[in-house]
Enzyme design. Structure first.
Site, PDB file in Angstrom:
ATOM      1  N   HIS A 341     -19.809   7.590  84.195  1.00 41.59           N
ATOM      2  CA  HIS A 341     -18.406   7.294  84.484  1.00 41.59           C
ATOM      3  C   HIS A 341     -18.236   6.452  85.752  1.00 41.59           C
ATOM      4  O   HIS A 341     -17.154   5.955  86.012  1.00 41.59           O
ATOM      5  CB  HIS A 341     -17.597   8.590  84.581  1.00 41.59           C
ATOM      6  CG  HIS A 341     -17.925   9.447  85.791  1.00 41.59           C
ATOM      7  ND1 HIS A 341     -18.791  10.517  85.727  1.00 41.59           N
ATOM      8  CD2 HIS A 341     -17.476   9.400  87.085  1.00 41.59           C
ATOM      9  CE1 HIS A 341     -18.854  11.111  86.915  1.00 41.59           C
ATOM     10  NE2 HIS A 341     -18.059  10.444  87.753  1.00 41.59           N
ATOM     11  N   ASP A 374     -23.711  11.730  80.512  1.00 41.96           N
ATOM     12  CA  ASP A 374     -23.012  11.173  81.675  1.00 41.96           C
ATOM     13  C   ASP A 374     -23.993  10.631  82.696  1.00 41.96           C
ATOM     14  O   ASP A 374     -23.876  10.864  83.907  1.00 41.96           O
ATOM     15  CB  ASP A 374     -22.091  12.220  82.317  1.00 41.96           C
ATOM     16  CG  ASP A 374     -21.100  11.607  83.316  1.00 41.96           C
ATOM     17  OD1 ASP A 374     -20.853  10.386  83.220  1.00 41.96           O
ATOM     18  OD2 ASP A 374     -20.599  12.333  84.206  1.00 41.96           O
ATOM     19  N   SER A 457     -19.920  11.214  92.969  1.00 41.39           N
ATOM     20  CA  SER A 457     -20.540  11.150  91.636  1.00 41.39           C
ATOM     21  C   SER A 457     -21.759  10.247  91.645  1.00 41.39           C
ATOM     22  O   SER A 457     -21.727   9.123  92.157  1.00 41.39           O
ATOM     23  CB  SER A 457     -19.543  10.604  90.610  1.00 41.39           C
ATOM     24  OG  SER A 457     -18.515  11.544  90.400  1.00 41.39           O
TER      25      SER A 457
END
Length: 615
Positions: A341, A374, A457
């Site tokens: 993402h 992910d 992230s």
């Protein structure tokens, strides 16, 4: 002694007052003229010392005045009442009966304004004649009247009172008698005998002490001097405590007020100076000295020092979105692991800029990415001297182990936080923004309380030795009921989730080698709307085909539509998401043992996981 008349103090010269002043001066109480002296018999007076000669004059003046009981026959005025033996003053103004200190004279004091003749002397006792006559006693100091004082004329002619018993002259000397006959003035040249001291009949004179061994004169009038009492009254009034203390108290109060005013002014000026200028001198606070820069390698500082050179910040921009994330170097060829993402906004034509801890930047391109895990791998170009991040083993992690998270929350590059492992194998799903759920990621995650925020992230989660054991991916926010990727703006509440490094390593290797990742599969379709405990096999798949893939691992193991899977390798599963998470935690080809419920009976089956191409 022969020669000129001598004063009572024995000094030679002209007629002298009792206080010893020389010169021709009228003695107090006398007027100019010729006349008999008060209380002096006619004829020559013999000195107490036995020396013959002219009479000695102590209070005589020239001229003629009436005597105290003079021959003029004028009757003297008498006091209104007899003398008070207790010396009690009357009420009202001070008068002749006002109290006074004892004044003792060897002879009676004549009335005020009466001229006196030669001073009478007591007869000399036998055996006291000749040169061994007793020396005159010292005369007491005289008391001067206050300026402007005038004797009271009402008592000028009052006769002295009769002597009291026990008072008077020495027994050897007879008291002089008052004589009403006129007498001739004593020669001025008569020598003064060395007799007991006599004082001039001066109303202003003070008391005279009697000779040694002699008793006081038996005359209360001799102890009275109204003017000396008045002078004493004035002196006592001047010495009154209230009058002395009042000016002193006023001076003290004034001085205290002055000191207070001056002190207040000085204090205010000093305080204003200190407030404006920050003190008298420069303020220097204590501080620790320089210390060694090195830290324990296993401390947070030591771990951060070793790991930061391997951590990078990614700035991604595309045609529709942009974002910031973190990654870490996998090898010296420039491969960097991050979250899917993070790079997804770049799409196929966006830009990715990598910033290293040194501040250097480089352009990067996507090598491969997988939404189900992910994870994504990018590669920088033209960069050498990279420091790869050492990888740990997530299977060795235990709950409570200390961990360190590094990232760029809100684009704050190189932020270091620390915490512990809160839980393992926590099944989470993230994403789901797409309607077909193609972007949903299923992660059997490590849970940590190390603060993770948007921008973290893709960053590493490190163990106590500085090795990567996870990839920070999602957080649980206070306003959401499920985990979500930290690309949003929600902050950390101590619930962070990381993809285990064992899974990340396998996926990264597949992405680097083939550009895509494979997913382990059982070959069945699950009913995601089932609310019971476990994962139920759907009756049909989404396209209307069979729910159990023909020839797949599930069909070979004997799984049928409607079966409920309750455990994987002995671990309970409570939903379809948990079964997917448990399955993806393995590699294709791994063997699993499933527990099934069918028709109220529980059975166990074993199968080998298949593989499906990643998207």
């Amino acid at each position: 002694m022969a020669g000129s008349a001598s004063a009572a103090d024995g000094r030679s010269g002209s007629t002298s007052a009792a206080d010893g002043r020389t010169g021709s001066v009228p003695l107090a109480g006398g007027t100019s003229g010729s006349g008999p002296a008060a209380g002096v018999t006619s004829g020559s007076a013999q000195a107490p010392g036995g020396t013959a000669g002219s009479a000695s004059v102590a209070d005589a003046t020239s001229g003629s005045v009436p005597a105290v009981d003079g021959a003029s026959g004028v009757e003297r005025s008498k006091p209104l009442h007899e003398p008070d033996p207790y010396s009690t003053p009357p009420y009202g103004e001070p008068g002749p009966w006002a109290p006074a200190p004892p004044v003792q004279h060897p002879a009676a004091t004549p009335a005020h304004g009466t001229a006196t003749g030669a001073v009478p002397h007591a007869p000399v006792a036998p055996g006291m004649e000749g040169p061994h006559a007793p020396a005159p006693p010292p005369s007491a100091p005289s008391v001067s009247p206050p300026p402007g004082a005038v004797p009271d004329p009402a008592f000028a002619d009052a006769p002295p009172p009769a002597p009291r018993a026990g008072q008077g002259q020495h027994p050897a000397a007879a008291a002089p008698a008052y004589d009403t006959a006129p007498h001739a003035a004593a020669p001025a040249t008569a020598a003064a005998p060395a007799a007991p001291a006599t004082t001039p009949s001066d109303p202003w004179a003070g008391p005279t002490a009697p000779a040694s061994g002699a008793e006081p004169a038996a005359d209360p009038w001799g102890r009275y001097d109204p003017w000396a009492a008045a002078a004493q009254h004035h002196d006592a009034a001047d010495r009154a405590p209230g009058r002395r203390r009042r000016p002193a108290a006023m001076v003290l109060v004034g001085g205290a007020l002055l000191i207070a005013l001056v002190s207040g002014g000085i204090g205010g000026a000093v305080g204003a100076h200190l407030e404006r200028n920050g003190g008298v001198g420069t303020v220097e606070l204590p501080q620790a000295g320089p210390e060694a820069a090195g830290r324990d390698p296993d401390s947070v500082a030591g771990i951060a020092a070793r790991a930061l050179p391997s951590v990078v910040t990614l700035h991604v921009s595309g045609s529709e979105a942009a974002g910031t994330g973190t990654g870490f170097v996998l090898d010296d060829r420039g491969h960097i692991l991050t979250n899917n993402h993070v790079v997804e906004p770049a799409g196929s034509g966006g830009e990715i800029t990598v910033t290293f801890n040194s501040g250097d930047t480089a352009e990067a391109e996507v090598v491969g990415r997988d939404g189900g895990y992910d994870l994504a791998v990018v590669k920088v170009k033209g960069v050498t001297g990279l420091t790869p991040m050492p990888l740990g083993n997530s299977d060795n992690v235990r709950v409570g182990d200390p961990v360190v998270a590094i990232g760029a929350p809100f684009d704050l590059a190189g932020t270091v936080t620390s915490g512990i492992i809160s839980a393992k194998e926590r099944p989470i799903t993230a994403g789901g923004e797409e309607g077909d759920a193609s972007d949903v990621s299923y992660v059997d995650a490590l849970q940590t309380d190390a603060p993770i925020n948007p921008g973290n992230s893709g960053g590493p989660l490190l163990d106590a030795r500085g090795r990567a054991i996870g990839i920070n991916s999602a957080i649980r926010s206070a306003d959401s009921g499920s985990a979500e990727s930290d690309g949003g703006q929600a902050g950390s509440i101590g619930l962070g989730f990381a993809i285990p490094i064992n899974q990340g390593k396998r996926v990264a290797e597949e992405l680097i080698n083939t550009g895509k990742a494979t997913h382990p599969v059982i070959g069945i379709t699950l009913d995601m709307n089932f609310t019971g405990d476990g994962a139920r096999v759907s009756a049909k798949d989404g396209d209307g085909g069979p729910a159990v893939t023909t020839g797949g691992p599930g069909a070979k193991a004997g799984i049928k539509p409607g079966d409920v899977i309750t455990a994987v390798d002995g671990q309970r599963v409570h939903s379809g998401e948990e079964l997917i998470v448990k399955t993806r935690a393995h590699r294709p080809g791994d063997r699993l043992e499933l527990t099934l419920e069918r028709g109220g009976k529980e059975t166990k089956v074993s199968l080998v996981l298949g593989s499906s191409g990643g998207d």
